[in-house]
Design a protein around this motif. Structure first.
Motif, short mmCIF file in Angstrom:
data_model
loop_
_atom_site.label_atom_id
_atom_site.label_comp_id
_atom_site.label_asym_id
_atom_site.label_seq_id
_atom_site.Cartn_x
_atom_site.Cartn_y
_atom_site.Cartn_z
N LEU A 7 77.85 -25.55 39.57
CA LEU A 7 78.04 -26.12 40.89
C LEU A 7 79.51 -26.43 41.14
N VAL A 8 80.02 -25.98 42.28
CA VAL A 8 81.45 -26.14 42.62
C VAL A 8 81.57 -27.06 43.83
N HIS A 9 82.29 -28.14 43.65
CA HIS A 9 82.39 -29.17 44.70
C HIS A 9 83.32 -28.75 45.83
N GLY A 10 83.24 -29.51 46.91
CA GLY A 10 84.08 -29.29 48.07
C GLY A 10 85.35 -30.12 48.03
N SER A 11 85.99 -30.22 49.17
CA SER A 11 87.30 -30.87 49.28
C SER A 11 87.25 -32.32 48.81
N GLN A 16 80.89 -35.35 40.12
CA GLN A 16 79.92 -36.38 40.52
C GLN A 16 79.26 -36.07 41.86
N TYR A 17 79.95 -35.28 42.66
CA TYR A 17 79.50 -34.85 43.99
C TYR A 17 78.05 -34.37 43.97
N PHE A 18 77.66 -33.73 42.86
CA PHE A 18 76.35 -33.09 42.80
C PHE A 18 75.32 -33.87 42.00
N GLY A 19 75.59 -35.14 41.69
CA GLY A 19 74.65 -35.92 40.91
C GLY A 19 73.23 -35.92 41.46
N PRO A 20 73.02 -36.21 42.75
CA PRO A 20 71.66 -36.22 43.29
C PRO A 20 70.99 -34.85 43.21
N LEU A 21 71.74 -33.78 43.49
CA LEU A 21 71.15 -32.44 43.41
C LEU A 21 70.80 -32.09 41.97
N GLN A 22 71.65 -32.48 41.02
CA GLN A 22 71.34 -32.18 39.62
C GLN A 22 70.08 -32.91 39.16
N ARG A 23 69.89 -34.14 39.64
CA ARG A 23 68.66 -34.86 39.28
C ARG A 23 67.43 -34.12 39.80
N LEU A 33 75.27 -27.51 35.69
CA LEU A 33 76.56 -27.98 35.23
C LEU A 33 77.46 -28.08 36.45
N ALA A 34 78.00 -29.26 36.72
CA ALA A 34 78.90 -29.46 37.86
C ALA A 34 80.34 -29.52 37.35
N VAL A 35 81.17 -28.64 37.84
CA VAL A 35 82.55 -28.56 37.35
C VAL A 35 83.44 -29.57 38.06
N LEU A 263 73.14 -33.00 50.44
CA LEU A 263 73.54 -33.30 49.07
C LEU A 263 73.12 -34.70 48.65
N LEU A 264 73.12 -35.63 49.59
CA LEU A 264 72.75 -37.01 49.26
C LEU A 264 71.24 -37.19 49.16
N ARG A 265 70.50 -36.39 49.94
CA ARG A 265 69.02 -36.40 49.89
C ARG A 265 68.58 -34.95 49.67
N PRO A 266 68.71 -34.46 48.42
CA PRO A 266 68.69 -33.01 48.19
C PRO A 266 67.35 -32.40 47.82
N ALA A 267 66.24 -33.06 48.06
CA ALA A 267 64.95 -32.49 47.65
C ALA A 267 64.72 -31.12 48.28
N GLU A 268 64.98 -30.98 49.58
CA GLU A 268 64.77 -29.70 50.25
C GLU A 268 65.73 -28.64 49.71
#
Length: 286
Positions: A7-11, A16-23, A33-35, A263-268
């Protein structure tokens, strides 16, 4: 074999940006793996002056991103992809500015990727980033109205420096509209607290190439409520890419989401990604 999602974060982000999606992905049985792109993550431009909002001092402080190029970020992600690939297939996904890196990596090592997934992310095909920004599809972006966010001289700093801890109510209202119009104030302020002040000046000049990028199956997740990267621009990326590789068009999904709420509510979002992987695993053609 289940892929690893890189996973590659934005600006102004980090891993940590992808913590909810990784869960969510983990709960669906997938590893990810979030870089942290070079110059991001621990030590990513935070300082006592930023913490204290001493903007005069902050405007002069050296940036950890000075001299860091787009190519450095691409090389870093290629290395991560190569190492992850030793353990099975890799799906490379990115959000927003992370799309620049996705395209370059897919151009560089298409043989290492099962799929690339753009989540309201930049995907330059016929034009450069600057040309897209000056085009009609970007004109409605709320980011056009964020005067007062930049601190210091980018040419002197070697980076774009933003003061996410601003107390300016008008600027905060514009930022919320651009990033999280469908979220609560609490969610918005919590996300701002995770953003790093400095961002790379160099977004690269790479465009999707039919002979490399075009060999990799690719998904685009449209965020229809995005007021940062307007849906019209997202659709332009999709249309141009499909014309470039008509035999390998984007697999397109749409979510009713602002730039960040997916990303913050990433179930969908996790469901879309996991579902696509299930189909990959049962279809040799992807």
């Amino acid at each position: 074999m289940t892929p690893t999602f890189v996973l590659v974060h934005g600006s102004n982000g980090n891993g940590q940006y992808f913590g909810p999606l990784q869960r969510e992905l983990a709960l669906l049985g997938h590893r990810s793996l979030a870089v942290d792109l070079p110059g991001h993550g621990n030590g990513g431009g935070f300082s006592a002056a930023y913490q204290a909002q001493d903007l005069a001092a902050f405007a002069e402080e050296p940036s950890p991103l000075a001299g860091v190029t787009h190519a450095d970020g691409v090389a870093h992600v290629v290395d991560v992809v190569r190492r992850a690939h030793e353990h099975g297939p890799v799906v490379l996904a990115g959000h927003s500015r992370g799309g620049f890196v996705l395209t370059s990596v897919a151009n560089a090592v298409p043989e290492l990727l099962e799929r690339v997934v753009y989540v309201s992310a930049w995907c330059c095909v016929d034009s450069t980033a600057g040309e897209y920004v000056n085009g009609p599809e970007y004109a409605s972006s709320a980011l056009m109205d964020v005067e007062g966010l930049l601190v210091g001289d980018p040419a002197k700093l070697g980076a774009l420096r933003m003061n996410w801890r601003t107390a300016d109510p008008a600027l905060l209202a514009t930022l919320k509209r651009a990033l999280l119009a469908d979220g609560t104030d609490s969610e918005f302020y919590a996300f701002l607290a995770t953003l790093e002040p400095d961002e790379n000046l160099d977004a690269g000049t790479d465009r999707a190439a039919a002979g490399t990028w075009g060999r990799v199956p690719h998904t685009y997740v449209r965020l229809t409520g995005d007021q940062s990267i307007p849906v019209a621009l997202q659709d332009r990326f999709i249309t141009e890419a499909d014309a470039l590789t008509p035999d390998n068009p984007f697999d397109v999904h749409s979510l009713d989401s602002s730039h960040l709420s997916a990303l913050l509510r990433p179930a969908e979002l996790a469901g879309i990604v996991a579902g696509r992987v299930t189909r990959l695993s049962t279809s040799p053609a992807g």
